[in-house]
Design an enzyme around this catalytic site. Structure first.
Site, short mmCIF file in Angstrom:
data_model
loop_
_atom_site.label_atom_id
_atom_site.label_comp_id
_atom_site.label_asym_id
_atom_site.label_seq_id
_atom_site.Cartn_x
_atom_site.Cartn_y
_atom_site.Cartn_z
NE ARG A 67 44.12 -18.59 48.27
CZ ARG A 67 43.72 -17.99 47.02
NH1 ARG A 67 42.55 -17.45 46.98
NH2 ARG A 67 44.64 -17.90 46.11
CG LEU A 95 38.03 -15.07 52.36
CD1 LEU A 95 37.31 -13.75 53.41
CD2 LEU A 95 38.93 -15.62 53.28
CG HIS A 111 32.43 -3.46 45.87
ND1 HIS A 111 33.31 -4.13 45.41
CD2 HIS A 111 31.76 -2.93 44.87
CE1 HIS A 111 33.11 -4.30 44.11
NE2 HIS A 111 32.23 -3.52 43.70
CG ASP A 147 32.19 -7.72 45.04
OD1 ASP A 147 32.82 -7.69 46.04
OD2 ASP A 147 33.07 -7.58 43.76
CD GLU A 174 37.20 13.38 50.81
OE1 GLU A 174 37.95 13.64 49.50
OE2 GLU A 174 36.24 13.91 51.25
CD GLU A 176 36.28 2.55 49.09
OE1 GLU A 176 36.82 1.87 49.81
OE2 GLU A 176 36.51 2.83 48.13
C1 GRF Z 1 38.98 0.13 48.61
O1 GRF Z 1 38.40 0.93 47.61
C2 GRF Z 1 37.90 -0.91 48.91
O2 GRF Z 1 36.69 -0.44 48.61
C3 GRF Z 1 38.48 -2.06 47.82
O3 GRF Z 1 39.77 -2.12 48.05
C4 GRF Z 1 40.05 -0.80 48.50
C5 GRF Z 1 41.24 -1.01 49.41
O4 GRF Z 1 42.01 0.10 49.72
N1 GRF Z 1 37.80 -3.48 48.42
P1 GRF Z 1 42.68 0.27 51.04
O5 GRF Z 1 43.74 -0.92 51.25
O6 GRF Z 1 41.74 0.31 52.14
O7 GRF Z 1 43.36 1.64 50.94
#
Ligand code: GRF
Length: 218
Positions: A67, A95, A111, A147, A174, A176
């Site tokens: 990795r 990572l 997240h 996280d 939405e 996000e």
């Molecule tokens: C999102 O819910 C993000 O918060 C999480 O993984 C999901 C990714 O969705 N880490 P996308 O690939 O951006 O549509």
């Protein structure tokens, strides 16, 4: 003024990548995407990048012995593209700490919960099971712990009686898409300074009313 150069690391659908692409298409937005990397060859996000004429590479973790070797390849590729800030957007691998240290305060993640609550996976199922009335999403600087890391911006999202994990997830997604570009804008404008475990914001904005769920009769 020169724009902040973003690298976006994805594994799948790429809807947050799309939100960043859309934000960057605005001439006034202070950042641009220089390179998208996916560890999965079939990721839908690759197509989104190509449609927007953004260089998109596949670096398949399965073709590396370790990795760390994969992490180094990703790091070098972002460096050669002159990337200033890496945005994890649905990147499903952990990572290693060397990578995280190398990109200290130049690596952010989104997240789908109000961290530090609901770290890990299957968040909306766990939110649903727990019966919480408010959930949300968080953009944070990445630290070696999963996280974890200084929080840049969060959005609160109500959970209703009729919700299912799917409807909660859709409402959070939405939010996000709203806060990820906003976090990038704050960083690009040097309005988000990580200090210890917190981020100091020097941005003015309208602070919305307290979100109470269910909303109280007025
Ligand atoms: C999102 O819910 C993000 O918060 C999480 O993984 C999901 C990714 O969705 N880490 P996308 O690939 O951006 O549509």
């Amino acid at each position: 003024m020169s724009k902040l150069k973003l690298g976006v690391l994805i594994s799948g659908r790429g809807s947050n990548l799309q939100a960043l692409i859309d934000a960057c298409s605005n001439v006034d937005f202070p950042a641009e995407i220089s390179l998208v990397i996916s560890n999965r060859p079939g990721a839908m996000g690759l197509e989104r990048a190509r449609r927007a004429d953004i260089p998109a590479d596949v670096i398949d973790h399965k073709s590396f012995d370790t990795r760390s070797a994969f992490d180094n390849a990703v790091s070098q590729r972002f460096e050669s593209a002159g990337v200033d800030l890496i945005c994890l957007a649905g990147f499903m691998l952990l990572l290693k700490s060397d990578f995280v240290e190398h990109w200290h305060n130049k690596l952010i993640n989104i997240h789908p919960s109000l961290l530090p609550a609901f770290k890990g996976l299957d968040i909306h199922e766990r939110v649903y099971e727990a019966g919480v009335k408010i959930t949300g999403c968080t953009v944070h600087y990445v630290r070696a712990e999963v996280d974890d890391g200084p929080i840049i911006i969060q959005a609160a999202v109500p959970v209703t009686e009729d919700d299912t994990p799917e409807t909660i997830g859709a409402r959070v997604l939405e939010a996000e898409h709203n806060i990820y570009p906003e976090a990038v804008r704050l960083i690009a404008n040097e309005q988000a300074q990580p200090q210890g475990k917190k981020v100091t914001l020097s941005a003015s904005g309208v602070i919305p009313e307290t979100l109470i769920n269910p909303s109280l009769e007025k």
